[in-house]
Design a protein around this motif. Structure first.
Motif, PDB file in Angstrom:
ATOM      1  N   SER A  12       0.805  -1.225   0.000  1.00  0.00           N
ATOM      2  CA  SER A  12       0.000   0.000   0.000  1.00  0.00           C
ATOM      3  C   SER A  12       0.839   1.276   0.000  1.00  0.00           C
ATOM      4  N   HIS A  41      -2.403   5.950   4.510  1.00  0.00           N
ATOM      5  CA  HIS A  41      -3.690   5.263   4.396  1.00  0.00           C
ATOM      6  C   HIS A  41      -3.476   3.758   4.286  1.00  0.00           C
ATOM      7  N   ALA A  70      -5.287   1.832   2.231  1.00  0.00           N
ATOM      8  CA  ALA A  70      -5.545   1.411   0.855  1.00  0.00           C
ATOM      9  C   ALA A  70      -4.530   2.032  -0.102  1.00  0.00           C
ATOM     10  N   GLN A  71      -4.076   1.243  -1.058  1.00  0.00           N
ATOM     11  CA  GLN A  71      -3.105   1.730  -2.035  1.00  0.00           C
ATOM     12  C   GLN A  71      -3.684   2.866  -2.871  1.00  0.00           C
ATOM     13  N   LEU A  72      -4.956   2.765  -3.221  1.00  0.00           N
ATOM     14  CA  LEU A  72      -5.592   3.786  -4.046  1.00  0.00           C
ATOM     15  C   LEU A  72      -5.586   5.143  -3.357  1.00  0.00           C
ATOM     16  N   GLN A  73      -5.867   5.156  -2.059  1.00  0.00           N
ATOM     17  CA  GLN A  73      -5.850   6.414  -1.301  1.00  0.00           C
ATOM     18  C   GLN A  73      -4.430   6.971  -1.205  1.00  0.00           C
ATOM     19  N   ASN A  74      -3.453   6.099  -1.040  1.00  0.00           N
ATOM     20  CA  ASN A  74      -2.060   6.548  -0.986  1.00  0.00           C
ATOM     21  C   ASN A  74      -1.607   7.090  -2.337  1.00  0.00           C
ATOM     22  N   ARG A  75      -2.078   6.498  -3.427  1.00  0.00           N
ATOM     23  CA  ARG A  75      -1.738   7.016  -4.760  1.00  0.00           C
ATOM     24  C   ARG A  75      -2.291   8.424  -4.934  1.00  0.00           C
ATOM     25  N   ALA A  76      -3.529   8.633  -4.507  1.00  0.00           N
ATOM     26  CA  ALA A  76      -4.148   9.958  -4.615  1.00  0.00           C
ATOM     27  C   ALA A  76      -3.406  10.967  -3.729  1.00  0.00           C
ATOM     28  N   ALA A  77      -3.028  10.553  -2.523  1.00  0.00           N
ATOM     29  CA  ALA A  77      -2.302  11.445  -1.607  1.00  0.00           C
ATOM     30  C   ALA A  77      -0.939  11.820  -2.181  1.00  0.00           C
ATOM     31  N   GLU A 106      -1.407  14.299  -5.066  1.00  0.00           N
ATOM     32  CA  GLU A 106      -1.769  15.620  -4.539  1.00  0.00           C
ATOM     33  C   GLU A 106      -0.544  16.323  -3.943  1.00  0.00           C
TER      34      GLU A 106
END
Length: 143
Positions: free
Chosen positions: A38, A80, A82-89, A92
């Motif tokens: 993640s 985070h 979840a990997q998806l949330q970490n990618r978004a963070a 950003e």
């Protein structure tokens, strides 16, 4: 397929210039922390990027000097589960760093003379402070 990273209205980093790496993250996640990759490392090669104009590139190099390793800016996100949330963070965070580095410098400050009132207040405070400190010393005559 990841999409382009919009930094400002005029600066967009194509997805092809970004590289992501995933690894296991420490922190929250329970038993899944040992199996899920993640943690996200998002890298952008500023030195060889054709999408950043040269005038901006020079300014960004000056401001990001210590953060760059061989001209590459890397951002890590692992807060985070979840990997998806970490990618978004990470995306950003990278956009914010590039936006701050590309921002125009503030206008130069014109120096002005201090006002007469501020000078008088400063002198009065210095005299008041001197009297306070003078009273702390030995009186001198201990007859």
């Amino acid at each position: 397929m990841p999409e382009d990273l919009v930094v400002t209205r005029t600066l967009v980093v194509p997805a092809a210039e970004l590289s992501e790496r995933f690894s296991r993250s420490s922190g929250p996640g329970g038993q899944g922390v040992n199996t899920a990759d993640s943690r996200v490392e998002l890298s952008f090669d500023l030195a060889s990027s054709p999408s950043v104009p040269d005038r901006l590139k020079d300014r960004m190099f000056d401001r990001l000097g210590k953060r760059l390793v061989d001209g590459v800016l890397t951002v890590v996100a692992s807060e985070h589960r979840a990997q998806l949330q970490n990618r978004a963070a990470a995306r950003e965070r990278l956009a914010r760093i590039l936006r701050d580095a590309a921002a125009a410098p503030p206008p130069a400050r014109r120096a002005t003379k201090p006002t007469r009132g501020s000078q008088e207040r400063r002198i009065a405070e210095k005299k008041r402070r001197a009297r306070t400190k003078q009273g702390r010393g030995r009186g001198g005559n201990w007859d």
